[in-house]
Design an enzyme around this catalytic site. Structure first.
Site, PDB file in Angstrom:
ATOM      1  N   CYS A 171      33.989  52.961  30.711  1.00 28.26           N
ATOM      2  CA  CYS A 171      34.665  54.007  31.483  1.00 28.26           C
ATOM      3  C   CYS A 171      36.008  53.508  32.024  1.00 28.26           C
ATOM      4  O   CYS A 171      36.942  53.321  31.266  1.00 28.26           O
ATOM      5  CB  CYS A 171      33.738  54.514  32.579  1.00 28.26           C
ATOM      6  SG  CYS A 171      34.180  56.153  33.198  1.00 28.26           S
TER       7      CYS A 171
ATOM      8  N   HIS B 213      29.110  56.077  29.556  1.00 31.33           N
ATOM      9  CA  HIS B 213      28.168  55.343  30.395  1.00 31.33           C
ATOM     10  C   HIS B 213      26.887  54.991  29.625  1.00 31.33           C
ATOM     11  O   HIS B 213      25.924  55.752  29.633  1.00 31.33           O
ATOM     12  CB  HIS B 213      27.801  56.184  31.622  1.00 31.33           C
ATOM     13  CG  HIS B 213      28.907  56.318  32.614  1.00 31.33           C
ATOM     14  ND1 HIS B 213      28.881  55.730  33.857  1.00 31.33           N
ATOM     15  CD2 HIS B 213      30.089  56.977  32.536  1.00 31.33           C
ATOM     16  CE1 HIS B 213      29.998  56.026  34.510  1.00 31.33           C
ATOM     17  NE2 HIS B 213      30.743  56.785  33.726  1.00 31.33           N
TER      18      HIS B 213
ATOM     19  N   GLU C 200      24.600  52.965  30.378  1.00 30.49           N
ATOM     20  CA  GLU C 200      23.445  52.570  31.204  1.00 30.49           C
ATOM     21  C   GLU C 200      22.393  53.669  31.280  1.00 30.49           C
ATOM     22  O   GLU C 200      21.291  53.451  31.764  1.00 30.49           O
ATOM     23  CB  GLU C 200      23.902  52.176  32.618  1.00 30.49           C
ATOM     24  CG  GLU C 200      24.229  53.315  33.555  1.00 30.49           C
ATOM     25  CD  GLU C 200      25.539  54.005  33.221  1.00 30.49           C
ATOM     26  OE1 GLU C 200      25.708  55.166  33.611  1.00 30.49           O
ATOM     27  OE2 GLU C 200      26.397  53.377  32.574  1.00 30.49           O
TER      28      GLU C 200
END
Length: 380
Positions: free
Chosen positions: A264, A354, A356
């Site tokens: 990001c 992202h 994660e």
């Protein structure tokens, strides 16, 4: 300035955009006034992770899904220690949450953290307006002492713009901390916190990485004091054009050819470190359903996004940079925005989204394994 008040469902509220467009509704969360950049998120789930994502600092988030708050709020899913959005806009808030993990309602959480919101708004019309006109400043006003329309619009236009905003140090940790590896420790990573989400170091810890999370103000010397096998640059808010210090630190890492991974905001920092420019998107990418193609494999991923700026790098050629050859590794299939970069002559790469996977999807989890592979290759 906000005043926390329970039972706000019947209190009138007004949303005012900087171009004068106005939406009327009811107070949701705290009562008062708030300002920020109006953006929309297309995720149908994961509102708790959205609210606590530091990348949303100084933004008023419009949820495109009509029903919000159905699963309440729990104490396990926050991505940081607080809600970061400056305001919240929903159409139909849940009257009563229903989930076995819920410990309180979303409305109660917004009140407790002094977040001013508005409900009963035609979020479809508002989203279409933002898509056509672009993200812009906005104010939410609620309570009996609502100012007149002219005063509200004047206040909105006095609010700071996102372009030119340097915000990462406002959301980052002030003190370094360590997230220990889960199981056998295999590597040490220095993670520069520009607005990091809690799940990110956890994903690395799951892979045997001890993560040293460092403040946004960390120097190159601070990074190498932990003797890292790799360096990570996190997500975060604000305009990457203002992030001169992180860019300088990243160039120091690239000079040492330490394995590097950025996500990001970290992708935009890598872009700047390589000599590319950045620019503000008309309305950005936000939500958990954005299609991206990994050009190195041809695979298409459904990914989680939260960014309003992008890297200006050529899609159709390999570029020469001060650190060797670089290419665009990922691209958004909706609009061809650069979604990833990789160096071809040393171990460094980044993505604009992202991986994660909080609150999903999980298609991009392999990127943490790719980072591990780079560190294994460097060690070998």
């Amino acid at each position: 300035m906000t005043t926390s008040t329970r039972g706000t469902a019947k209190i009138p509220a007004v949303l005012v955009l900087e171009d004068g467009r106005t939406f009327r509704g009811r107070a949701y969360g705290a009562v008062g006034e708030t300002f920020g950049e109006a953006v929309f998120s297309t995720g149908m789930t994961g509102y708790q992770e959205t609210l606590t994502d530091p990348s949303y600092h100084r933004q008023v988030v419009v949820m495109t899904a009509p029903h919000i708050g159905n699963t309440g709020v729990n104490d396990e899913d926050p991505e940081s220690q607080r809600i970061w959005v400056s305001g919240y806009v929903v159409r139909d808030p849940a009257r009563m949450p229903s989930n076995w993990r819920s410990v309180r309602s979303l409305d109660e959480e917004l009140v407790a953290q002094h977040v001013v919101g508005i409900s009963g708004v035609d979020t479809r019309a508002l989203t279409r307006h933002l898509r056509e006109r672009g993200a812009m400043r906005v104010g939410i006003f609620s309570g009996e002492a609502l100012p007149d329309a002219g005063t509200m619009l004047a206040k909105v236009r006095q609010a700071p713009e996102m372009q030119g905003a340097n915000l990462s140090a406002e959301v980052a940790t002030k003190e370094a901390y360590v997230v220990p590896a889960i199981g056998t420790k295999k590597f040490t990573v220095a993670a520069i916190d520009l607005g990091i989400k809690g799940m990110t170091p956890h994903r690395m810890a799951e892979r045997g990485i001890e993560v040293h999370v460092l403040p946004a103000t960390a120097t190159v010397e601070d990074v190498y004091a932990v003797e890292p096998d790799g360096v990570f640059f996190s997500n975060g808010p604000g305009d990457p054009a203002t992030a001169d210090h992180p860019v300088s630190v990243m160039r120091g890492v690239l000079e040492r050819k330490t394995p590097l991974f950025g996500i990001c905001f970290g992708n935009q920092i890598l872009g700047r470190a390589l000599g590319f420019g950045t620019y503000k998107l008309k309305y950005g990418h936000r939500g958990i359903n954005q299609p991206v193609q990994d050009r190195t494999t041809g695979k298409v991923e459904v990914t989680a996004h939260n960014h309003g700026f992008a890297v200006d790098a050529p899609l159709d050629k390999v570029s020469e940079t001060p650190f060797g050859r670089a290419e665009v590794s990922h691209v958004c299939l909706n609009d061809n925005v650069v979604e990833g970069l990789q160096l071809l002559d040393q171990p460094a790469f980044s993505v604009q989204y992202h991986p994660e996977a909080a609150a999903g999807p999980h298609d991009a989890a392999y990127l943490f394994d790719r980072f591990v592979s780079l560190m294994e290759g460097q060690r070998a």
